[in-house]
Design an enzyme around this catalytic site. Structure first.
Site, mmCIF file in Angstrom:
data_model
loop_
_atom_site.group_PDB
_atom_site.id
_atom_site.type_symbol
_atom_site.label_atom_id
_atom_site.label_comp_id
_atom_site.label_asym_id
_atom_site.label_seq_id
_atom_site.Cartn_x
_atom_site.Cartn_y
_atom_site.Cartn_z
ATOM 1 N N ASP A 33 -6.552 -6.176 -2.537
ATOM 2 C CA ASP A 33 -5.400 -5.389 -2.107
ATOM 3 C C ASP A 33 -4.245 -6.352 -1.862
ATOM 4 O O ASP A 33 -4.343 -7.245 -1.018
ATOM 5 C CB ASP A 33 -5.731 -4.623 -0.823
ATOM 6 C CG ASP A 33 -5.002 -3.299 -0.724
ATOM 7 O OD1 ASP A 33 -3.800 -3.276 -1.032
ATOM 8 O OD2 ASP A 33 -5.621 -2.298 -0.348
ATOM 9 N N ASP A 65 0.063 -2.501 -2.844
ATOM 10 C CA ASP A 65 0.463 -1.540 -1.830
ATOM 11 C C ASP A 65 1.949 -1.195 -1.953
ATOM 12 O O ASP A 65 2.798 -2.090 -2.097
ATOM 13 C CB ASP A 65 0.174 -2.158 -0.454
ATOM 14 C CG ASP A 65 0.341 -1.196 0.684
ATOM 15 O OD1 ASP A 65 -0.457 -0.258 0.786
ATOM 16 O OD2 ASP A 65 1.284 -1.399 1.491
ATOM 17 N N GLU A 123 0.382 1.326 -6.071
ATOM 18 C CA GLU A 123 0.540 2.484 -5.193
ATOM 19 C C GLU A 123 2.016 2.836 -5.131
ATOM 20 O O GLU A 123 2.853 1.998 -4.778
ATOM 21 C CB GLU A 123 0.008 2.180 -3.794
ATOM 22 C CG GLU A 123 0.077 3.389 -2.870
ATOM 23 C CD GLU A 123 -0.079 3.029 -1.408
ATOM 24 O OE1 GLU A 123 -0.648 3.845 -0.662
ATOM 25 O OE2 GLU A 123 0.398 1.954 -0.997
ATOM 26 N N HIS A 159 -8.421 5.294 2.189
ATOM 27 C CA HIS A 159 -8.290 4.892 3.591
ATOM 28 C C HIS A 159 -7.116 5.567 4.298
ATOM 29 O O HIS A 159 -7.019 5.513 5.526
ATOM 30 C CB HIS A 159 -8.126 3.374 3.672
ATOM 31 C CG HIS A 159 -6.868 2.883 3.038
ATOM 32 N ND1 HIS A 159 -6.663 2.924 1.672
ATOM 33 C CD2 HIS A 159 -5.727 2.359 3.562
ATOM 34 C CE1 HIS A 159 -5.469 2.443 1.391
ATOM 35 N NE2 HIS A 159 -4.878 2.103 2.519
ATOM 36 N N ASP A 160 -6.207 6.183 3.535
ATOM 37 C CA ASP A 160 -5.028 6.834 4.112
ATOM 38 C C ASP A 160 -5.130 8.357 4.124
ATOM 39 O O ASP A 160 -4.189 9.031 4.550
ATOM 40 C CB ASP A 160 -3.770 6.447 3.322
ATOM 41 C CG ASP A 160 -3.273 5.050 3.636
ATOM 42 O OD1 ASP A 160 -3.555 4.559 4.753
ATOM 43 O OD2 ASP A 160 -2.618 4.439 2.781
#
Length: 557
Positions: free
Chosen positions: A101, A201, A256, A329-330
């Protein structure tokens, strides 16, 4: 190590690990790299091809590791670089890849770059966005994703700095070529160490209108104004990073991109543009947000969800590539959000998974999704750890801006912490996650929902995921076939076909707890088809009614 092949990620399935909550090896209550190594055979059994690791870098942990203070280290809570090497080797030995990530829109305010910048270091002074205030306040009206203004005044520098997230996450100034070069060096460092790619991200936040003007939306969540994301140099920045760090290497790059459109994604993922392999878009997971935002949720409207997902399928079919996800995870657990986590937990978890995995794109499985893990249903704010949730409660509930009971109902349903409770390995103490005190509470339903029980039960959600993953390897039509939506206005049935070289894959899924008729076109309804997969015993032929939460995959030759 897996053999290199062109576009290997198109036929792959990615498994996302949130390290804090996956497996704790040393009893401190926090998951770690050694714990992940312990479970590699479990991932091999599931059949996934790639592991995406949420951040494990050194961090003050203001936003659960997405505030990074050192891009080339491992936070001691997770272990050491040598532990990372063992994880890399263990995955490669089992034919799996490791994706890191990369959080490069912002750093921690404790990163040495920011320390030097706030002190006016000649090389780093423009690494971030610094501006004088106006009229006694911030430089513009942008709001932070995590509530409140997107600017914080710094006494040392005597100016405001921009942070689209927490004040502890200052935004890097990608207009500065030295910033971009430093980011490229980080990526190259991890690739040299053996990483196989990156999930980047909020990468579309890195280009902003350089004038930083006021946006049309002010205040909380006003960040999604037209000037803050998808800026004028985004394609240039992504292409440059591809050329400087990724070109000629066998890597996966995923961006993302909140707020990205189908048209923009076609450009980003078109191979000739040399930007990204795929993007994460948010349109489909924002559809149940109400007038008050994500913590004011609305019931699922399947017709709207189909319209969104189908548009992306058709829009990227001939040029780009989709990432397929409903959990991460979000996001709260999808079986609680869109399914039925009570009576039909197994059936709805497998029906939703079947719908997603048979689409064109690369499926992502978030840890515990393959077990049908549910929301934790925590009703006390003291049980939460997520910065976004706590900020919302403080700024909206404690100040009386919203009704406390309604807000807590929204938090219980939508908080990111629903995805971050510990992985449920066994029915034992702390779900087999740790011998210590877990950093966040374990879901009490681990007694019945856990990996040990699921692996032993051929009818479990786990084994349905195994079969979905195996099908993708066996049938090229699942990877490469064109997509045609069916029954677009049906409020219960999700249906579509995939077509390649004369083969037609028909996917039918009932997204409800009631029996449903799939009113198919005559040629499909009468087709002689092979049943490839069903999620209920004794599945019927193509034209058979769908039982509650039933999903079937038929192959028509």
């Amino acid at each position: 190590m897996p053999e290199p092949s062109a576009d290997w990620w198109k036929s792959s399935v990615v498994y996302q690990i949130y390290p804090s909550s996956f497996k704790d090896s040393d009893g401190d209550g926090v998951g770690d790299l050694a714990g992940i190594v312990e479970k590699l055979d479990y991932l091999k059994l599931l059949g996934v091809d790639v592991v995406w690791l949420s951040p494990v870098y050194p961090s003050p942990w203001d936003d659960n590791g997405y505030d990074i203070s050192d891009y080339t280290g491992i936070d001691p809570r997770f272990g050491t670089l040598e532990d990372w090497d063992r994880l890399r080797d263990g995955l490669h030995e089992r034919g799996m890849r490791l994706v890191m990530d990369l959080v490069i829109n912002h750093t921690s305010d404790r990163h040495p770059w920011f320390t030097a910048s706030r002190e006016g270091d000649e090389d780093k002074k423009d690494f971030y966005f610094w501006r004088p205030g106006r009229d006694g306040g911030p430089p513009n009206n942008w709001g932070s994703v995590f509530s409140g203004p997107a600017w914080t005044y710094d006494q040392t520098r005597g100016e405001y700095y921009l942070h689209l997230f927490s004040p502890s996450q200052p935004d890097l100034n990608w207009e500065n070529p030295r910033v971009r070069a430093a980011v490229h060096e980080v990526a190259l460092w991890w690739l040299a160490r053996g990483a196989d790619g990156f999930r980047m991200d909020v990468i579309n936040f890195v280009s902003k209108n350089p004038k930083l003007p006021d946006g049309p939306v002010a205040g909380d969540y006003g960040i999604f104004a037209e000037h803050a994301i998808n800026g004028p140099r985004l394609h240039e920045f992504l292409h440059e990073m591809h050329e400087r760090a990724f070109a000629g290497r066998d890597v996966l790059t995923v961006g993302e991109m909140p707020g990205v459109s189908v048209e923009q994604a076609r450009i980003h993922t078109n191979p000739v543009n040399r930007e990204l392999d795929m993007v994460f878009q948010f349109e489909h997971v924002d559809l149940d947000h109400g007038p008050g935002g994500k913590f004011d949720p609305r019931p699922l409207d399947l017709v709207r969800l189909k319209a969104s997902l189908n548009r992306w399928q058709v829009g990227l079919n001939d040029r780009g590539w989709n990432s397929l996800y409903l959990n991460n995870h979000d996001q709260p657990r999808v079986v609680s959000r869109f399914g039925d986590d009570g009576r039909y937990r197994v059936e709805s978890a497998t029906a939703i998974a079947t719908t997603l995995h048979m689409m064109q794109g690369t499926p992502y499985v978030y840890q515990g999704e393959e077990l049908g893990m549910t929301n934790a249903h925590m009703d006390d704010i003291a049980d939460y750890r997520d910065l976004e949730t706590l900020n919302y409660h403080r700024t909206m509930v404690e100040t009386g801006k919203v009704d406390a009971n309604a807000a807590m109902a929204g938090i219980t349903r939508m908080s990111r912490d629903n995805a971050r409770t510990p992985m449920q390995w066994t029915a034992g103490a702390n779900a087999g996650f740790t011998t210590g005190t877990p950093w966040i509470g374990v879901n009490p339903n681990h007694i019945g929902i856990n990996a040990e029980a699921a692996v032993a039960d051929q009818g479990s959600v786990f084994h349905h995921y195994r079969r979905l993953i195996a099908l993708r390897k066996e049938h090229p039509v699942i990877v490469h076939g064109s997509f045609t939506p069916l029954l677009e206005e049906d409020p219960r049935v999700y249906a579509y076909t995939r077509t390649l070289n004369g083969q037609v894959l028909l996917v039918l899924a009932n997204w409800s707890g009631q029996r449903a008729e799939a009113e198919l076109p005559g040629d499909l309804a009468a087709a002689d088809a092979e049943l490839l997969l069903g999620n209920l015993p004794d599945p019927g032929p193509v034209a058979a009614p769908l039982r509650p939460w039933e999903a079937r995959v038929h192959l028509i030759r």
